[in-house]
Design a protein around this motif. Structure first.
Motif, PDB file in Angstrom:
ATOM      1  N   ASP A  17      -3.077  11.302 -12.583  1.00 24.48           N
ATOM      2  CA  ASP A  17      -3.622  10.861 -13.694  1.00 24.48           C
ATOM      3  C   ASP A  17      -3.784   9.318 -13.814  1.00 24.48           C
ATOM      4  N   GLY A  18      -4.683   8.845 -14.625  1.00 19.48           N
ATOM      5  CA  GLY A  18      -4.833   7.448 -14.805  1.00 19.48           C
ATOM      6  C   GLY A  18      -3.672   6.737 -15.045  1.00 19.48           C
ATOM      7  N   ILE A  19      -2.745   7.096 -15.978  1.00 20.95           N
ATOM      8  CA  ILE A  19      -1.606   6.540 -16.420  1.00 20.95           C
ATOM      9  C   ILE A  19      -0.654   6.211 -15.295  1.00 20.95           C
ATOM     10  N   VAL A  20      -0.543   7.375 -14.448  1.00 16.88           N
ATOM     11  CA  VAL A  20       0.212   7.261 -13.023  1.00 16.88           C
ATOM     12  C   VAL A  20       0.027   6.069 -12.399  1.00 16.88           C
ATOM     13  N   ILE A  21      -1.486   6.042 -11.968  1.00 14.45           N
ATOM     14  CA  ILE A  21      -1.984   4.991 -11.154  1.00 14.45           C
ATOM     15  C   ILE A  21      -1.789   3.759 -11.919  1.00 14.45           C
ATOM     16  N   LEU A  22      -1.813   3.483 -13.140  1.00 17.19           N
ATOM     17  CA  LEU A  22      -1.619   2.253 -13.782  1.00 17.19           C
ATOM     18  C   LEU A  22      -0.395   1.699 -13.617  1.00 17.19           C
ATOM     19  N   LEU A  23       0.791   2.756 -14.064  1.00 14.17           N
ATOM     20  CA  LEU A  23       2.172   2.201 -14.119  1.00 14.17           C
ATOM     21  C   LEU A  23       2.687   2.005 -12.591  1.00 14.17           C
ATOM     22  N   SER A  78       0.879   0.763 -10.209  1.00 17.55           N
ATOM     23  CA  SER A  78       0.180  -0.333  -9.480  1.00 17.55           C
ATOM     24  C   SER A  78       0.787  -1.433 -10.311  1.00 17.55           C
ATOM     25  N   LEU A  79       1.084  -1.277 -11.636  1.00 16.59           N
ATOM     26  CA  LEU A  79       1.647  -2.438 -12.412  1.00 16.59           C
ATOM     27  C   LEU A  79       3.017  -2.899 -11.770  1.00 16.59           C
ATOM     28  N   VAL A  80       3.803  -1.818 -11.506  1.00 13.83           N
ATOM     29  CA  VAL A  80       5.241  -2.125 -10.912  1.00 13.83           C
ATOM     30  C   VAL A  80       5.056  -2.808  -9.621  1.00 13.83           C
ATOM     31  N   VAL A  81       4.254  -2.107  -8.617  1.00 13.36           N
ATOM     32  CA  VAL A  81       4.346  -2.952  -7.488  1.00 13.36           C
ATOM     33  C   VAL A  81       3.532  -4.506  -7.463  1.00 13.36           C
ATOM     34  N   LEU A  82       2.694  -4.584  -8.386  1.00  7.52           N
ATOM     35  CA  LEU A  82       2.142  -5.797  -8.474  1.00  7.52           C
ATOM     36  C   LEU A  82       3.110  -6.924  -9.222  1.00  7.52           C
ATOM     37  N   VAL A  83       3.868  -6.478 -10.016  1.00  8.71           N
ATOM     38  CA  VAL A  83       4.931  -7.448 -10.566  1.00  8.71           C
ATOM     39  C   VAL A  83       5.931  -7.486  -9.537  1.00  8.71           C
ATOM     40  N   VAL A  84       6.465  -6.706  -8.734  1.00 12.69           N
ATOM     41  CA  VAL A  84       7.396  -6.659  -7.941  1.00 12.69           C
ATOM     42  C   VAL A  84       7.155  -7.875  -6.754  1.00 12.69           C
ATOM     43  N   ALA A  85       5.686  -7.555  -6.368  1.00 14.95           N
ATOM     44  CA  ALA A  85       4.880  -8.466  -5.303  1.00 14.95           C
ATOM     45  C   ALA A  85       4.941 -10.034  -5.905  1.00 14.95           C
ATOM     46  N   ILE A  86       4.642 -10.279  -7.206  1.00 18.07           N
ATOM     47  CA  ILE A  86       4.728 -11.440  -7.533  1.00 18.07           C
ATOM     48  C   ILE A  86       5.914 -12.221  -7.783  1.00 18.07           C
ATOM     49  N   LEU A  87       7.024 -11.472  -8.120  1.00 19.50           N
ATOM     50  CA  LEU A  87       8.232 -11.852  -8.351  1.00 19.50           C
ATOM     51  C   LEU A  87       8.982 -12.104  -7.095  1.00 19.50           C
ATOM     52  N   ALA A  88       8.772 -11.273  -5.880  1.00 18.85           N
ATOM     53  CA  ALA A  88       9.354 -11.421  -4.817  1.00 18.85           C
ATOM     54  C   ALA A  88       8.908 -12.759  -4.190  1.00 18.85           C
ATOM     55  N   CYS A  89       7.601 -12.859  -4.245  1.00 16.52           N
ATOM     56  CA  CYS A  89       7.189 -14.429  -3.793  1.00 16.52           C
ATOM     57  C   CYS A  89       7.541 -15.748  -4.345  1.00 16.52           C
ATOM     58  N   LEU A  90       7.624 -15.480  -5.756  1.00 16.31           N
ATOM     59  CA  LEU A  90       8.070 -16.636  -6.501  1.00 16.31           C
ATOM     60  C   LEU A  90       9.423 -16.943  -6.133  1.00 16.31           C
ATOM     61  N   ALA A 130       0.872  -1.291   0.063  1.00 18.57           N
ATOM     62  CA  ALA A 130       0.186  -0.009  -0.018  1.00 18.57           C
ATOM     63  C   ALA A 130       0.981   1.462  -0.136  1.00 18.57           C
ATOM     64  N   PHE A 131       1.823   1.418   0.928  1.00 25.63           N
ATOM     65  CA  PHE A 131       2.721   2.517   0.946  1.00 25.63           C
ATOM     66  C   PHE A 131       3.766   2.579  -0.349  1.00 25.63           C
ATOM     67  N   SER A 132       4.070   1.608  -0.739  1.00 26.82           N
ATOM     68  CA  SER A 132       4.944   1.589  -2.008  1.00 26.82           C
ATOM     69  C   SER A 132       4.285   2.061  -3.018  1.00 26.82           C
ATOM     70  N   GLY A 133       3.091   1.567  -3.175  1.00 33.11           N
ATOM     71  CA  GLY A 133       2.050   1.953  -4.307  1.00 33.11           C
ATOM     72  C   GLY A 133       1.932   3.692  -4.148  1.00 33.11           C
ATOM     73  N   LEU A 134       1.405   3.987  -2.675  1.00 33.34           N
ATOM     74  CA  LEU A 134       1.115   5.285  -2.502  1.00 33.34           C
ATOM     75  C   LEU A 134       2.350   6.219  -2.867  1.00 33.34           C
ATOM     76  N   LEU A 135       3.698   5.772  -2.509  1.00 34.24           N
ATOM     77  CA  LEU A 135       5.059   6.373  -2.830  1.00 34.24           C
ATOM     78  C   LEU A 135       5.102   6.687  -4.291  1.00 34.24           C
ATOM     79  N   MET A 136       4.958   5.646  -5.153  1.00 30.64           N
ATOM     80  CA  MET A 136       5.178   6.049  -6.383  1.00 30.64           C
ATOM     81  C   MET A 136       4.072   6.674  -7.197  1.00 30.64           C
TER      82      MET A 136
END
Length: 378
Positions: A342-348, A350-362, A25-31
């Protein structure tokens, strides 16, 4: 089977994954906040264009950013009027001055903007309403952005001086706060009086105009551009001039590059915090995963379980991040902070945080493949 197990594990061991959700949550908020601030700051460099309603701007050839415009000759008007489909031509002046409020307060460097005061004019039409625009016809009448009132030590009705000439603030506007300087808006005549380096022979910094028939605009612009090299002017669609001004601020100014650097650092830190927290959460659950593997669950399905958990942790964190981002955007709006969510800022972000989360778990679960299940169960 993998999906129910992933959800049940998250529900029954939510305390284990709570720090991971908070980290996401806070990483996404920071970005998101860094991206929105970057976008807001660089967008402020194109306010003169984005707060006007003209479709096209004619200015000095080679201009890199709207605030760097130089004087174009009055004969440009002849070229514009020679095209029957060109309509609503009006000049816009950009000058500079030194503001001194009454009461002996220190000087403030200001940008003087001269606009057409006719009703329906395009210059700064989005921030100067018709009522205030008509008041600007009074000699020496100016308006300033409400957020600059304290900086200029002024309020509606107050008198001040710009370059030694008396001005009266007839009102405040909202939406023209500059990055560092202050914008003072007056009529074309007032601007010429305040900054006597501005042209008085019909020339202007820019000529704003529209084209009556949109599908024939390309032909009109092509014909005008054929004369542009001789008469020393250049035409830009308003969107292109705004984009040029934003890019100039972003890539050619020291402030823009510094802010990009700060944004990349923030994104890196956010990604590292997210990955480390999630890896720790998954590592703490390795005995449970080892139990599943000992019961015959294939490693591929185990990896699916972990990816599913990471996705749920990521989505949960991003929902919290989205709510917090909206709250910050509201606070920024109240305090006139340049913050473009902007929607693009939120999307980018969110995408970075989600990818990092999945890769870290794997990556964390990969340890299970190399480890002896018996040792993990001890």
């Amino acid at each position: 089977m993998p999906v129910p197990i992933a959800r049940k594990t998250l529900l029954y061991e939510w305390r284990r994954f709570l720090p991971a959700v908070a980290a996401v949550a806070f990483s996404g908020l920071l970005m998101t906040a860094q991206g929105a601030l970057l976008l807001g700051i660089v967008s402020a460099n194109s306010l003169y264009v984005s707060q006007s309603t003209a479709d096209y701007w004619a200015g000095y050839p080679g201009t890199q950013s709207v605030e760097l415009g130089r004087t174009v000759k009055a004969r440009v008007l002849t070229s514009l009027y020679s095209e029957p489909l060109v309509s609503h031509i009006e000049p816009l002046l950009l000058g500079s001055g030194d503001w001194r409020a009454t009461g002996g307060n220190g000087g403030v460097s200001v940008t003087i903007i001269g606009i057409d005061t006719e009703i329906g004019s395009a210059g700064l039409a989005k921030v100067v309403p018709a009522g205030l625009r008509s008041q600007l016809r009074e000699p020496g009448a100016v308006v300033v952005d409400a957020s600059d009132g304290d900086k200029l030590s002024t309020k509606p009705g107050d008198m001040a001086e710009v370059n030694g000439h008396a001005v009266r603030v007839v009102g405040l506007i909202d939406g023209l706060r500059g990055l560092g300087g202050v914008n003072v808006v007056g009529s074309l005549d007032t601007a010429r009086v305040l900054d006597q380096t501005l042209p008085t022979d019909g020339a202007a910094t820019y000529f704003l105009f529209d084209i009556k028939t949109g599908d024939k605009s390309a032909g009109v612009i092509r014909r005008l551009n054929q004369r542009a090299s001789v008469e020393r002017f250049e035409i830009w669609p308003s969107g292109r001039l705004a984009s040029m001004s934003t890019s100039y601020m972003l890539f050619d100014s020291g402030a823009g590059i510094a802010f990009i650097f700060a944004t990349l650092i923030a994104a890196t830190i956010g990604a590292l915090i997210t990955s480390q927290t999630l890896m720790a959460a998954v590592a703490g659950a390795l005995p449970q995963y080892a139990t599943l593997r000992a019961l015959g669950v294939p490693f591929g399905e185990l990896r699916t379980i972990v990816a599913e958990q990471a996705a749920w942790v990521g989505v949960s964190g991003l929902i919290i991040s989205g709510v917090l981002s909206l709250l910050i955007a509201l606070i920024a709006q109240v305090y006139k902070v340049p913050f473009v969510l902007d929607g693009i800022v939120i999307l980018l972000a969110s995408l970075v945080v989600l990818v990092v989360a999945i890769l870290a778990c794997l990556l964390a679960i990969h340890r299970l493949r190399e480890a002896d299940p018996a040792s993990l169960l001890r």
